[in-house]
Design a protein around this motif. Structure first.
Motif, short mmCIF file in Angstrom:
data_model
loop_
_atom_site.label_atom_id
_atom_site.label_comp_id
_atom_site.label_asym_id
_atom_site.label_seq_id
_atom_site.Cartn_x
_atom_site.Cartn_y
_atom_site.Cartn_z
N ALA A 79 -9.21 1.64 2.23
CA ALA A 79 -9.38 0.40 1.28
C ALA A 79 -8.58 -0.69 1.40
CB ALA A 79 -9.87 1.02 0.10
N ALA A 80 -7.29 -0.17 1.39
CA ALA A 80 -6.10 -1.33 1.21
C ALA A 80 -6.29 -1.92 2.46
CB ALA A 80 -4.68 -0.26 0.87
N ARG A 81 -6.46 -1.21 3.75
CA ARG A 81 -6.23 -1.79 5.02
C ARG A 81 -7.37 -2.94 5.23
NH1 ARG A 81 -7.32 2.90 8.56
NH2 ARG A 81 -5.61 3.52 7.43
N GLY A 82 -8.51 -2.81 4.50
CA GLY A 82 -9.49 -3.74 4.69
C GLY A 82 -9.34 -4.85 3.59
N ILE A 83 -8.00 -4.92 2.80
CA ILE A 83 -8.02 -6.14 1.81
C ILE A 83 -7.05 -7.02 2.74
CG2 ILE A 83 -6.86 -6.79 -0.20
CD1 ILE A 83 -7.27 -4.08 -1.12
N ALA A 84 -7.91 -8.52 3.01
CA ALA A 84 -7.06 -9.22 4.04
C ALA A 84 -6.51 -10.53 2.80
CB ALA A 84 -7.96 -9.85 4.87
N PRO A 85 -5.53 -11.04 3.39
CA PRO A 85 -5.10 -12.26 2.39
C PRO A 85 -6.29 -13.26 2.33
CG PRO A 85 -3.44 -11.62 3.98
CD PRO A 85 -4.57 -10.81 4.27
N ASP A 86 -6.53 -13.31 1.19
CA ASP A 86 -7.80 -14.46 0.85
C ASP A 86 -7.29 -15.77 0.49
OD1 ASP A 86 -6.48 -14.35 -1.65
OD2 ASP A 86 -7.98 -13.14 -2.78
N ALA A 119 0.88 4.97 0.03
CA ALA A 119 -0.32 4.90 0.84
C ALA A 119 -0.84 3.26 0.63
CB ALA A 119 -1.20 6.06 0.45
N VAL A 120 -1.00 3.02 -0.23
CA VAL A 120 -1.46 1.48 -0.49
C VAL A 120 -0.91 0.47 -0.14
CG1 VAL A 120 -2.53 0.01 -2.25
CG2 VAL A 120 -3.36 2.41 -2.45
N GLY A 121 0.66 0.65 -0.62
CA GLY A 121 1.76 -0.28 -0.46
C GLY A 121 1.84 -0.67 1.13
N HIS A 122 1.90 0.18 1.99
CA HIS A 122 2.26 0.08 3.22
C HIS A 122 1.18 -0.60 4.09
CE1 HIS A 122 6.16 2.23 3.51
NE2 HIS A 122 5.55 3.43 3.13
N GLU A 123 -0.06 -0.27 3.72
CA GLU A 123 -1.10 -1.05 4.26
C GLU A 123 -1.32 -2.42 3.78
OE1 GLU A 123 -2.92 0.10 6.82
OE2 GLU A 123 -2.22 2.41 6.63
N LEU A 124 -0.96 -2.74 2.61
CA LEU A 124 -1.18 -3.96 2.01
C LEU A 124 0.06 -4.91 2.80
CD1 LEU A 124 -1.81 -3.46 -1.89
CD2 LEU A 124 -3.37 -4.43 -0.22
N ALA A 125 0.99 -4.26 2.86
CA ALA A 125 2.38 -5.15 3.25
C ALA A 125 2.15 -5.49 4.46
CB ALA A 125 3.59 -4.19 3.19
N ARG A 126 1.56 -4.69 5.53
CA ARG A 126 1.26 -4.79 6.86
C ARG A 126 0.32 -6.18 7.09
NH1 ARG A 126 -0.40 -0.15 7.99
NH2 ARG A 126 1.50 0.60 8.85
N SER A 127 -0.82 -6.16 6.17
CA SER A 127 -1.69 -7.11 6.05
C SER A 127 -1.27 -8.56 5.67
CB SER A 127 -2.87 -6.95 5.30
OG SER A 127 -4.02 -5.60 5.65
N TRP A 128 -0.37 -8.46 4.60
CA TRP A 128 0.34 -9.60 4.22
C TRP A 128 1.46 -10.21 4.78
CZ3 TRP A 128 -1.85 -12.50 -0.19
CH2 TRP A 128 -3.16 -11.87 -0.70
N ARG A 129 1.57 -9.33 5.77
CA ARG A 129 3.38 -9.37 6.37
C ARG A 129 4.30 -9.63 5.58
NH1 ARG A 129 1.14 -13.31 11.47
NH2 ARG A 129 -0.48 -11.98 12.18
N ASP A 155 -13.30 9.60 -10.38
CA ASP A 155 -13.53 9.54 -8.92
C ASP A 155 -13.42 8.12 -8.56
OD1 ASP A 155 -16.06 8.97 -9.37
OD2 ASP A 155 -17.13 10.21 -7.86
N LEU A 156 -13.03 7.21 -9.49
CA LEU A 156 -13.36 5.69 -9.21
C LEU A 156 -11.88 5.26 -9.26
CD1 LEU A 156 -15.49 3.59 -8.46
CD2 LEU A 156 -15.38 3.20 -10.94
N ALA A 157 -11.25 4.33 -8.24
CA ALA A 157 -10.43 3.65 -8.23
C ALA A 157 -10.34 2.10 -8.19
CB ALA A 157 -9.22 4.17 -7.09
N VAL A 158 -9.45 1.38 -8.62
CA VAL A 158 -9.34 0.15 -8.39
C VAL A 158 -7.98 -0.37 -8.05
CG1 VAL A 158 -8.82 -0.65 -10.72
CG2 VAL A 158 -9.82 -2.19 -9.16
N ILE A 159 -8.11 -1.46 -6.85
CA ILE A 159 -6.92 -1.70 -6.26
C ILE A 159 -6.87 -3.15 -6.66
CG2 ILE A 159 -5.26 -2.20 -4.47
CD1 ILE A 159 -6.98 -0.13 -2.96
N ALA A 160 -5.98 -3.88 -7.44
CA ALA A 160 -5.99 -5.16 -7.82
C ALA A 160 -4.62 -5.66 -7.88
CB ALA A 160 -6.31 -4.95 -9.59
N ARG A 161 -4.64 -7.08 -8.01
CA ARG A 161 -3.19 -7.94 -8.01
C ARG A 161 -3.06 -8.72 -9.15
NH1 ARG A 161 -2.60 -13.03 -6.10
NH2 ARG A 161 -4.59 -13.15 -4.94
#
Length: 357
Positions: A79-86, A119-129, A155-161
């Motif tokens: 899911a984090a991998r699919g979050i691109a800078p908006d 798990a989430v941080g490494h994927e987000l950091a890769r997308s946001w460089r 069983d529900l998670a939210v990833i938020a900034r």
């Protein structure tokens, strides 16, 4: 275009946060979870103006099917991998010291908060460089890092900034502090329960145990035309309250605040001259009761009966619930009681109305 936002709350105050969101027209509330209020909002809605919330974040992904096994980590990472800078974050790394992720969940699981964060941080950091700063092993992210949060319930998670540069509960005015100082969103909740959000509220608001002045400063934000009187028997507390109050006033403004040294059991206040009281009496944990309150709160209640106008309200953060066997103070009736979780304890925000003679 509507965006899903998540307001973080002190446990027990979720309905108060939802009520503020509706009243201030920040958006439409779509769900309430443990310590969270989800609402749909529009860009530029002024979300940093929320006072009762600990923090406010914009949801980037809602992930279902997050189980108790470690396979949930791979699901969150996808899911984090699919979050691109908006376009709402930094366009490059200038001025940003990296990325941090904090996580929390309810119940027992076969992974830790640090597993979720990494798990989430490494994927987000890769997308946001950006560089990811892990908290594992006691690591502490640097100031200026882009902040993300992952929460899981069921069983529900939210990833938020985070939308601001700091959590909302870290008020800019809090330049001075003392032991036992009140959490600002709780003070804001107390002010709302006192009815200070009524249009053009006027009258005197008193805090007889003012500490660093948090309750009255939050009251001033909500009711700028109210008179505000704060007393404490500790000179360091009165000095901290005055310093914090100066941080919210325009330069050279006289201001509505009056601070003074006094015992809460013997206040230099005229009979019937106060319309509202906000008070966080000493619990004996960080601040031991001293002076006339050293053997109990009876002297405080006697003084509040004396200084409150008939029908006036006192909103108190109490360790014992007066409405559930704690004993309602004589001369008062309990109008509302909201139990909260704070520092491992479960105090009650109690709304007391002074009975007319």
């Amino acid at each position: 275009m509507l965006t899903l936002a998540v307001a973080r709350a002190v446990r027990g105050t979720e309905p108060l946060v939802a009520a503020e969101i509706r009243r201030a027209r920040f958006g439409a509330v779509v769900g309430v979870r443990r310590r969270e209020v989800w609402f749909e909002t529009r860009p530029g809605a002024g979300l940093l103006g929320l006072r009762t919330a600990d923090d406010v974040l914009l949801a980037a992904a809602v992930v279902d099917g997050v189980g108790h096994g470690r396979s949930a980590l791979a699901r969150l990472a996808r899911a984090a991998r699919g979050i691109a800078p908006d376009g709402s974050g930094p366009s490059d790394s200038s001025g940003v010291s990296g990325m941090e992720v904090s996580a929390s969940f309810a119940g027992r699981r076969n992974y830790t908060r640090y597993d979720i964060e990494d798990a989430v941080g490494h994927e987000l950091a890769r997308s946001w460089r950006l560089r990811y700063h892990s908290r594992r092993g006691g690591g502490r992210p640097p100031s200026g890092a882009m902040a993300w949060r992952v929460t899981i319930e069921g069983d529900l998670a939210v990833i938020a900034r985070r939308t601001g540069d700091r959590p909302l509960h870290r008020r800019p005015y809090k330049t001075s502090s003392i032991p036992g100082t009140l959490h600002p969103p709780l003070a804001a909740a107390m002010a709302r329960l006192a009815g200070l959000d009524a249009a053009d509220f006027r009258g005197v608001v008193l805090d007889p145990c003012c500490g660093a002045g948090t309750t009255l400063i939050e009251a001033h934000v909500l009711a700028p035309h109210a008179g505000l009187a704060g007393f404490d028997r500790d000179p360091a507390a009165v000095a901290a309250a005055a310093a914090n109050a100066r941080a919210v006033l325009p330069a050279a403004a006289p201001g509505p605040f009056r601070w003074g040294l006094a015992d809460a059991g013997r206040l230099p206040v005229a009979d019937g001259s106060v319309r509202r009281v906000l008070v966080n009496p000493p619990w004996g944990r960080q601040v031991p009761p001293r002076g006339l309150l050293g053997h109990g709160l009876d002297p405080l209640w006697r003084e509040l009966r004396r200084v409150l106008e008939p029908g006036g309200l006192a909103v108190a953060l109490l360790h014992d619930d007066p409405g559930a066997g704690g004993g309602t103070p004589a001369g008062f009736g309990v109008e509302e009681a909201v139990q909260v979780s704070l520092s491992g304890l479960h105090p009650v925000i109690t709304v007391l109305r002074r009975r007319s003679r």
